[in-house]
Design an enzyme around this catalytic site. Structure first.
Site, PDB file in Angstrom:
ATOM      1  N   ASP A  18       6.854  -9.991 -30.191  1.00 44.92           N
ATOM      2  CA  ASP A  18       6.706  -8.788 -31.001  1.00 44.92           C
ATOM      3  C   ASP A  18       5.511  -8.925 -31.945  1.00 44.92           C
ATOM      4  OD1 ASP A  18       7.315  -6.293 -31.971  1.00 44.92           O
ATOM      5  OD2 ASP A  18       8.930  -6.974 -33.284  1.00 44.92           O
ATOM      6  N   HIS A  35      -2.297  -5.895 -27.604  1.00 42.39           N
ATOM      7  CA  HIS A  35      -1.636  -6.291 -26.356  1.00 42.39           C
ATOM      8  C   HIS A  35      -2.532  -7.246 -25.552  1.00 42.39           C
ATOM      9  CE1 HIS A  35       1.596  -3.659 -27.231  1.00 42.39           C
ATOM     10  NE2 HIS A  35       0.963  -2.528 -26.981  1.00 42.39           N
ATOM     11  N   LEU A 129       7.998 -25.594 -14.207  1.00 40.96           N
ATOM     12  CA  LEU A 129       8.553 -24.594 -15.136  1.00 40.96           C
ATOM     13  C   LEU A 129       9.065 -23.353 -14.393  1.00 40.96           C
ATOM     14  CD1 LEU A 129       8.748 -23.480 -18.156  1.00 40.96           C
ATOM     15  CD2 LEU A 129       6.515 -22.440 -17.698  1.00 40.96           C
TER      16      LEU A 129
HETATM   17  C1  FPP Z   1       5.443  -5.999 -28.758  1.00 40.47           C
HETATM   18  O1  FPP Z   1       4.407  -5.650 -29.590  1.00 40.47           O
HETATM   19  C2  FPP Z   1       5.071  -6.401 -27.430  1.00 40.47           C
HETATM   20  C3  FPP Z   1       5.242  -5.648 -26.280  1.00 40.47           C
HETATM   21  C4  FPP Z   1       5.648  -4.253 -26.265  1.00 40.47           C
HETATM   22  C5  FPP Z   1       5.082  -6.183 -24.939  1.00 40.47           C
HETATM   23  C6  FPP Z   1       4.572  -7.564 -24.779  1.00 40.47           C
HETATM   24  C7  FPP Z   1       3.285  -7.497 -24.099  1.00 40.47           C
HETATM   25  C8  FPP Z   1       2.352  -8.461 -24.117  1.00 40.47           C
HETATM   26  C9  FPP Z   1       2.532  -9.762 -24.794  1.00 40.47           C
HETATM   27  C10 FPP Z   1       1.035  -8.180 -23.481  1.00 40.47           C
HETATM   28  C11 FPP Z   1       0.765  -8.681 -22.134  1.00 40.47           C
HETATM   29  C12 FPP Z   1       1.811  -9.461 -21.442  1.00 40.47           C
HETATM   30  C13 FPP Z   1       1.672  -9.960 -20.207  1.00 40.47           C
HETATM   31  C14 FPP Z   1       2.797 -10.652 -19.567  1.00 40.47           C
HETATM   32  C15 FPP Z   1       0.444  -9.834 -19.432  1.00 40.47           C
HETATM   33  P1  FPP Z   1       4.523  -4.246 -30.336  1.00 40.47           P
HETATM   34  O2  FPP Z   1       3.579  -3.315 -29.708  1.00 40.47           O
HETATM   35  O3  FPP Z   1       5.941  -3.776 -30.366  1.00 40.47           O
HETATM   36  O4  FPP Z   1       4.057  -4.647 -31.791  1.00 40.47           O
HETATM   37  P2  FPP Z   1       4.395  -3.859 -33.143  1.00 40.47           P
HETATM   38  O5  FPP Z   1       5.899  -3.931 -33.310  1.00 40.47           O
HETATM   39  O6  FPP Z   1       3.660  -4.644 -34.169  1.00 40.47           O
HETATM   40  O7  FPP Z   1       3.899  -2.451 -32.992  1.00 40.47           O
END
Ligand code: FPP
Length: 244
Positions: A18, A35, A129
């Site tokens: 997150d 992201h 893994l």
């Molecule tokens: C939360 O950040 C994260 C996600 C919605 C998805 C996780 C995605 C990645 C780590 C990017 C790429 C992953 C791969 C496997 C290629 P958020 O947008 O909810 O953050 P915020 O709460 O600060 O808005």
């Protein structure tokens, strides 16, 4: 199960990644840049997990609720998954990683479904893994789908309802065959599970870190594992001093 001090290395670490958006906002960048940086942290974390000899790592990559985000953001996330599969598969194979994707499957684009299948197929015989991506995943959906399937089996006479135990139920979940997570980490300061591995988290140690996901790296993972090692897990029993 008996009272036991945590072994130094958890068998299974699961992470709610997150804070990509907040990381980007702090830098006056668009959310998509967060992201993208998050993808770098995924790469770094997987490499670290391999080097540390971790058996199982599960990463929450896209929740079934994430479809509610603006189309452009969903599109950018899907683009990143494609990019990740294309750019990192060779390294994952070389590192002996076994890939598994848990989640709905049917709702994502056909080419991504194909990439998922190929990655699982290509790494199926690997013994290092076990890397699981929870992708279009929701814990309540998973439990409901399992209950639905078992109810159908009972109705058709293929399952005796009296034989349903927690172990049997667990063996029908997406995660069948993987030990439950010992440690669930959530980055970026929120203290909730957000529909992640609801059944499997029954005895997991929960660790909430303020670090935004894009800043997560080998050192942060090592620190989290140290905190885990310092905890005593009791699985509902008494602690070791009370028993002695
Ligand atoms: C939360 O950040 C994260 C996600 C919605 C998805 C996780 C995605 C990645 C780590 C990017 C790429 C992953 C791969 C496997 C290629 P958020 O947008 O909810 O953050 P915020 O709460 O600060 O808005």
């Amino acid at each position: 199960m008996t009272s036991a001090p945590a072994s130094s290395l958890p068998r299974h670490v699961a992470i709610i990644m997150d804070g990509n958006g907040r990381w980007a906002k702090k830098r006056y960048l668009p959310r998509e840049a967060g992201h993208y940086a998050g993808m770098g942290a995924v790469r770094e974390t997987v490499r670290a997990a391999c080097d540390m000899g971790l058996e199982n790592l599960t990463l929450f990559a896209f929740s079934s609720e994430n479809w509610k985000r603006p189309k452009t953001e969903v599109g950018a996330l899907m683009g990143l998954f494609r990019a990740y599969f294309r750019s990192d598969m060779d390294e994952l194979v070389e590192r002996n990683v076994r890939m598994r994707i848990i989640g709905h499957r049917g709702r994502v684009a056909g080419d991504i479904q194909q990439m998922i299948q190929d990655s699982e197929h290509r790494t199926a015989a690997n013994t290092g893994l076990n890397l699981t991506f929870a992708f279009d995943y929701g814990g309540q959906e998973e439990i409901a789908a399992t209950a639905r399937e078992m109810a159908r089996a009972a109705k058709e006479g293929r399952l005796d309802p009296e034989t349903i135990t927690p172990d049997l139920f667990a063996s029908r979940l997406f995660t069948a065959g993987t030990p439950d997570p010992d440690l669930i980490i959530r980055t970026s300061g929120e203290h909730r599970l957000s529909n992640f591995l609801l059944w499997q988290s029954a005895y997991a140690e929960l660790l909430f870190l303020d670090t935004h996901w894009p800043d997560f790296d080998r050192a942060v993972l090592a620190g989290a594992l140290e905190q885990f090692a310092a905890r005593e897990r009791r699985f509902g029993a008494l602690d070791s001093e009370a028993v002695a």
